[in-house]
Design a protein around this motif. Structure first.
Motif: not given
Length: 498
Positions: A363-373, A460-467
């Motif tokens: 989950m952490t890896a996926g959320a980090l990738v989304l924050s950089l997408t 979106m990117r910031f939200t998934f960084l928080v996630a």
């Protein structure tokens, strides 16, 4: 310790089978598949009840000539009933018998579904949805509690994975099935679809669930009415504050949050003095159960980000229409549905704690990738890491549920299962509000529906960084369990501690 034992939690005396009611390797084996069929249908129904109603809100507003704020109570009534009652009905099942209470819950859910379809006014529909939510609270809570009683311990993870998969199927099926039923048969079909499924779940459960055993305990445990009422009111106040506030702390939301805070203080005081408390302090101090509940709430908060952010990012930034957005959003629950059973088998083989950590890492890896997408990657750039997040969630949920329920005595399984449900639901309502507020703030727009594509992408990117930060907190919480467990081998069980 057997090869299938969890290296972190072990299998202490409550998991040895025999007279405490826990299923041993040979107990109930011929009927296990039918037991799981009935439990799976119950989980599917409760998840379907959550996911199918929102798609009908625009139609219901027209049918009943009501505002959106009014028809929103069709969803809120169900949510509040489930959130406020899961722990109480779990404990009640421990005391009066889980089989009879589950059958009553299925019956109530089925009858309330028929009443929802026949409701001539909006507020009768809202009342029927609240009754439906009471039935759903019973089904959501007691199905998990039944696993320890009916499934051999070496297959506990697989059973938990199946229930998690059915919950995901119900969530994924809700919007698409609801849309089809609405278009073909009208709003009544949204609720009537539950009736034949409910009858099937009742018949399977009535035929194959083991008979209730008398509650054990020399102290003649009683139901903690005051504790249950306080917890229900506190949970409802918090859920209302988070849901109606929409992430903004206006006067009503602030008052509800203050009421929830006072409720927590009163609840702790009442429970510390109760002869037979709803929630024993020893449970929350347990080095597996406490962190398991906390991490469940955090992870559920994160998962709501995918539902809050996804529609806006896909439509505003990537320019997808309503149908493609719905198709993309169904990928997550479908991945969870496919992952659930294999995740359970892996938890049985390698241990629940290891798989819990693996799920949180994913989950952490996926959320980090989304924050950089970058936007240039299009739909694939969003869907691929979203699938990683959702698969990690399925692994986490299955393994965490298995670990938390592993060593709970038979007279407390319902209460602990209810606490798991409460932590998950509170995480969902918190995520809908807080992650929505984070998304709106990061997008720097008063109205996210009219924000520019670039602003939505930034949000979106910031939200998934928080996630990703929240999943790291959950990861640290669970990782600490291993260190604590090593120092507490041989500690008294929660029954002895009480």
């Amino acid at each position: 310790m057997s090869p299938h034992s969890d290296s972190a939690t072990g299998h202490r005396q409550h998991r040895t089978g025999g007279e405490d009611g826990t299923a041993s390797a040979g107990a109930h084996r011929p009927a296990v598949r039918w037991v799981l069929a009935g439990l799976s249908l119950s989980v599917l129904l409760s998840a379907l009840g959550t996911g199918i109603a929102p798609v009908g809100l625009p139609t219901l507003a027209k049918v009943f000539s009501a505002s959106f704020q009014e028809v929103q109570w069709v969803v809120l009534a169900y949510l509040l009933a489930v959130t406020s009652l899961v722990v109480g009905v779990g404990r009640l099942g421990d005391l009066v018998g889980r089989r009879r209470l589950l059958l009553a819950g299925i019956s109530l859910f089925t009858a309330a579904s028929a009443l929802c379809a026949a409701a001539p006014t909006l507020w009768l529909l809202v009342g029927a949805r609240a009754a439906q939510g009471v039935g759903a609270a019973v089904m959501m809570t007691l199905t998990m509690a039944f696993v320890g009683e009916t499934v051999p311990k070496e297959r506990t993870g697989s059973a938990m994975g199946l229930l998690a998969a059915m919950s995901a199927v119900g969530t994924a099926l809700g919007p698409s099935l609801g849309g089809a039923l609405l278009a073909g048969f009208g709003h009544q079909a949204l609720f009537l679809v539950n009736v034949p499924l409910g009858i099937a779940a009742f018949l399977l459960s009535h035929r194959h669930l083991p008979a209730d055993r008398p509650a054990r305990g020399a102290d003649g445990a009683r139901f903690d009415h005051l504790g249950a009422l306080l917890l229900a009111l506190t949970s409802a106040a918090y859920a209302l504050a988070m849901t109606l506030g929409g992430g903004r702390l206006g006067a009503p939301s602030t008052a509800l949050l203050l009421a929830a805070g006072c409720g927590v203080a009163f609840f702790v005081r009442v429970e510390s003095r109760a002869a037979s408390p709803l929630v024993r302090g020893a449970l929350l101090r347990d080095p597996v159960i406490g962190p398991g509940l906390a991490s469940s709430a955090l992870v559920s908060t994160v998962m709501m980000a995918t539902l809050v952010v996804g529609p806006f990012y896909l439509s505003r930034t990537l320019g997808l229409g309503a149908a493609p957005v719905g198709l993309v959003l169904s990928v997550g629950p479908l991945v969870a549905a496919v992952t659930g059973v294999p995740a359970g088998r892996l938890a049985d083989r390698f241990g629940a704690r290891r798989m819990t950590l693996l799920g949180l890492l994913s989950m952490t890896a996926g959320a980090l990738v989304l924050s950089l997408t970058p936007v240039s990657l299009g739909v694939l750039g969003y869907v691929a890491p979203l699938a990683v997040v959702t698969a990690g969630y399925a692994v986490f949920q299955t393994a965490n549920n298995t670990a938390v329920m592993a060593d709970v005595g038979p007279d407390r399984r319902g209460a602990v299962s209810g606490m798991l449900g409460l932590s998950r639901n509170l995480g969902l309502v918190t995520g809908a509000s807080v992650m929505g507020a984070v998304f709106a703030h990061a997008s720097a727009s008063a109205d996210i529906a009219s924000a520019s594509p670039g602003a939505v992408a930034t949000g979106m990117r910031f939200t998934f960084l928080v996630a990703s930060a929240l999943t790291l907190v959950a990861l640290a919480t669970v990782a600490a369990v291993g260190r604590t467990e090593g120092r507490t081998e041989g500690r008294p069980t929660e029954d002895q501690a009480a």
